[in-house]
Write a protein that holds these residues in place. Sequence first.
Motif, PDB file in Angstrom:
ATOM      1  N   PRO A  57       0.811  -1.224   0.000  1.00 54.14           N
ATOM      2  CA  PRO A  57       0.000   0.000   0.000  1.00 54.14           C
ATOM      3  C   PRO A  57       0.847   1.278   0.000  1.00 54.14           C
ATOM      4  N   PHE A  58       1.976   1.268   0.737  1.00 58.21           N
ATOM      5  CA  PHE A  58       2.857   2.433   0.723  1.00 58.21           C
ATOM      6  C   PHE A  58       3.404   2.657  -0.689  1.00 58.21           C
ATOM      7  N   SER A  59       3.834   1.572  -1.343  1.00 59.69           N
ATOM      8  CA  SER A  59       4.370   1.705  -2.705  1.00 59.69           C
ATOM      9  C   SER A  59       3.326   2.275  -3.652  1.00 59.69           C
ATOM     10  N   ARG A  60       2.083   1.860  -3.505  1.00 57.56           N
ATOM     11  CA  ARG A  60       1.022   2.381  -4.376  1.00 57.56           C
ATOM     12  C   ARG A  60       0.751   3.863  -4.091  1.00 57.56           C
ATOM     13  N   ALA A  89       3.010   2.012 -11.370  1.00 59.03           N
ATOM     14  CA  ALA A  89       1.910   2.203 -10.410  1.00 59.03           C
ATOM     15  C   ALA A  89       2.221   1.600  -9.046  1.00 59.03           C
ATOM     16  N   GLY A  90       3.402   0.984  -8.892  1.00 59.51           N
ATOM     17  CA  GLY A  90       3.762   0.343  -7.627  1.00 59.51           C
ATOM     18  C   GLY A  90       2.948  -0.911  -7.363  1.00 59.51           C
ATOM     19  N   GLU A  91       2.410  -1.509  -8.404  1.00 51.70           N
ATOM     20  CA  GLU A  91       1.518  -2.661  -8.254  1.00 51.70           C
ATOM     21  C   GLU A  91       2.157  -3.981  -8.663  1.00 51.70           C
ATOM     22  N   LEU A  92       3.235  -3.954  -9.433  1.00 56.31           N
ATOM     23  CA  LEU A  92       3.875  -5.167  -9.930  1.00 56.31           C
ATOM     24  C   LEU A  92       5.261  -5.283  -9.319  1.00 56.31           C
ATOM     25  N   SER A  93       5.472  -6.334  -8.546  1.00 57.07           N
ATOM     26  CA  SER A  93       6.748  -6.499  -7.836  1.00 57.07           C
ATOM     27  C   SER A  93       7.607  -7.570  -8.500  1.00 57.07           C
ATOM     28  N   PHE A  94       8.915  -7.401  -8.378  1.00 62.58           N
ATOM     29  CA  PHE A  94       9.883  -8.309  -8.995  1.00 62.58           C
ATOM     30  C   PHE A  94      10.913  -8.781  -7.983  1.00 62.58           C
ATOM     31  N   ALA A  95      11.433  -9.977  -8.204  1.00 60.33           N
ATOM     32  CA  ALA A  95      12.648 -10.468  -7.562  1.00 60.33           C
ATOM     33  C   ALA A  95      13.677 -10.686  -8.672  1.00 60.33           C
ATOM     34  N   ILE A  96      14.953 -10.744  -8.287  1.00 60.99           N
ATOM     35  CA  ILE A  96      16.031 -10.881  -9.258  1.00 60.99           C
ATOM     36  C   ILE A  96      16.717 -12.226  -9.057  1.00 60.99           C
ATOM     37  N   GLY A  97      16.726 -13.077 -10.080  1.00 62.01           N
ATOM     38  CA  GLY A  97      17.324 -14.406  -9.980  1.00 62.01           C
ATOM     39  C   GLY A  97      18.667 -14.466 -10.687  1.00 62.01           C
ATOM     40  N   ARG A 123      15.461  10.742 -10.050  1.00 61.98           N
ATOM     41  CA  ARG A 123      15.103   9.548  -9.284  1.00 61.98           C
ATOM     42  C   ARG A 123      16.018   9.400  -8.071  1.00 61.98           C
ATOM     43  N   PHE A 124      17.293   9.745  -8.227  1.00 64.59           N
ATOM     44  CA  PHE A 124      18.237   9.681  -7.114  1.00 64.59           C
ATOM     45  C   PHE A 124      17.743  10.540  -5.954  1.00 64.59           C
ATOM     46  N   VAL A 125      17.263  11.732  -6.254  1.00 65.18           N
ATOM     47  CA  VAL A 125      16.790  12.645  -5.217  1.00 65.18           C
ATOM     48  C   VAL A 125      15.656  12.004  -4.413  1.00 65.18           C
ATOM     49  N   ILE A 126      14.700  11.398  -5.111  1.00 60.81           N
ATOM     50  CA  ILE A 126      13.575  10.754  -4.436  1.00 60.81           C
ATOM     51  C   ILE A 126      14.055   9.569  -3.611  1.00 60.81           C
ATOM     52  N   THR A 127      14.917   8.753  -4.207  1.00 64.68           N
ATOM     53  CA  THR A 127      15.428   7.565  -3.517  1.00 64.68           C
ATOM     54  C   THR A 127      16.151   7.942  -2.240  1.00 64.68           C
ATOM     55  N   GLU A 128      16.979   8.976  -2.322  1.00 63.90           N
ATOM     56  CA  GLU A 128      17.746   9.430  -1.167  1.00 63.90           C
ATOM     57  C   GLU A 128      16.821   9.860  -0.030  1.00 63.90           C
ATOM     58  N   GLU A 129      15.779  10.585  -0.360  1.00 63.58           N
ATOM     59  CA  GLU A 129      14.847  11.043   0.667  1.00 63.58           C
ATOM     60  C   GLU A 129      14.104   9.861   1.309  1.00 63.58           C
ATOM     61  N   LEU A 130      13.712   8.883   0.511  1.00 61.53           N
ATOM     62  CA  LEU A 130      13.015   7.715   1.040  1.00 61.53           C
ATOM     63  C   LEU A 130      13.906   6.918   1.984  1.00 61.53           C
ATOM     64  N   LEU A 131      15.162   6.745   1.608  1.00 64.66           N
ATOM     65  CA  LEU A 131      16.088   5.993   2.460  1.00 64.66           C
ATOM     66  C   LEU A 131      16.422   6.769   3.727  1.00 64.66           C
ATOM     67  N   PHE A 172       6.158   9.303  -7.419  1.00 68.92           N
ATOM     68  CA  PHE A 172       7.492   9.064  -6.876  1.00 68.92           C
ATOM     69  C   PHE A 172       7.981   7.627  -7.071  1.00 68.92           C
ATOM     70  N   ALA A 173       7.249   6.805  -7.824  1.00 66.94           N
ATOM     71  CA  ALA A 173       7.735   5.501  -8.268  1.00 66.94           C
ATOM     72  C   ALA A 173       7.642   5.495  -9.784  1.00 66.94           C
ATOM     73  N   GLY A 174       8.433   4.641 -10.429  1.00 68.38           N
ATOM     74  CA  GLY A 174       8.458   4.671 -11.889  1.00 68.38           C
ATOM     75  C   GLY A 174       8.956   5.995 -12.422  1.00 68.38           C
ATOM     76  N   MET A 175       9.877   6.609 -11.691  1.00 68.11           N
ATOM     77  CA  MET A 175      10.352   7.947 -12.049  1.00 68.11           C
ATOM     78  C   MET A 175      10.939   8.015 -13.454  1.00 68.11           C
TER      79      MET A 175
END
Length: 388
Positions: free
Chosen positions: A53-56, A128-136, A82-90, A63-66
């Motif tokens: 829900p936060f991601s959405r 939209a922050g609705e589709l999540s991925f993992a990296i294999g 995008r770096f600016v947004i990421t930095e603030e979130l972290l 602020f996602a899919g920048m």
Amino acid sequence: MTPPSLPRPLPAVVGNDQTGELRRRVRAFLDEERAEGRFEPRVNSWMDGWDPPFSRRLAARGFAGMTVPTRYGGAGRTFLERFVITEELLAAGAPVAAHWFADRQVAPALLASGTEEQRAELLPGIAAGELSFAIGMSEPDSGSDLASVRTRAVRRDDGNWVITGTKVWTSGAHRADRLLLLARTAPGDPAARHAGLSQFVIDLATPGVHVRPVLSMDGEHHFNEVVLDQAVVPSTSLLGVEGEGWRQVTAELGFERSGPERFMSAHQLLEEAARDARGHDRARRGSVPADLGRSLARTAALRALSMSVAAAITAGEDPRVHASYVKLLGTQHEQQLVENASLEGPALDADGLRPHVVAGLLSRPTYTLRGGSNEVLRGIIAREIGAR
């Protein structure tokens, strides 16, 4: 003997009115979220803070899919923005794990190598922050040596692929929708170990795909082992060109290794340590504890390097070697920060600091696992220096 020259420095980065406005907007959003009690700041939030829900809500504010183009539902911004947004979130310790991998490296991979059909299908959900991925990528007994991948993908007569193998340290696979997988589609050649690799986008609900937990020492579950037992995936799952997986993956590693998460995983700990120091008489007299001062200086230096990588990506340059510097130095910085804080006995008595120290100590061993081990990164940097 003439010493080898170091890689050319990346361009310096300066802020502007546009990035300043972005900062104000995302800070206002985060203040609102905290005021509503929707999240508590935490160490390692980009790995442990899974909150769809936060991601959405974040995506709804743009602020996602920048860096996703507007025609696919994204914001159409630059990597520096995008770096600016990421930095603030972290810095806020916000729970961003649910969209992190999709936004950070899958979206750029789709834009660089995907078909128009793949982009139209997947990018709007990522934005939209609705589709999540993992990296294999990583495999048992292989560590960060991606050239030794043994997971096999065999094309059937009907064009579909049959995939068999095991991936490990796969963050968030037990919750994610899709897996971006690296597999071998042609026999390995000892003279060309990087040849014959390809990438696939796989639905984690596919029959034959099994996700097994790998628990951390604190009982937390964000790592996984993913076993593919003759899983059949459609021909449209192939990302990019068959056999070009190594080239595609190494390009993506520039995104994975260079961001502020590589030196800000323990930022909440640094903030609390600085707040605790400001409460002591020695801080009010103008002095700062030596370890804290060094940590703040390293953070500033790493931030400058990381921002330069973002600027290089925006300019269309290939920053993968500089990204390796960020990851290597950032890992060392984060681990040292946690160690220093854990040795400060009086500081541990501070209620605000203790939980971050404990969380940092428990996650500290994972810092060098994710995104490439220190040994592999040193090898990349050494080869680049030796080639100059």
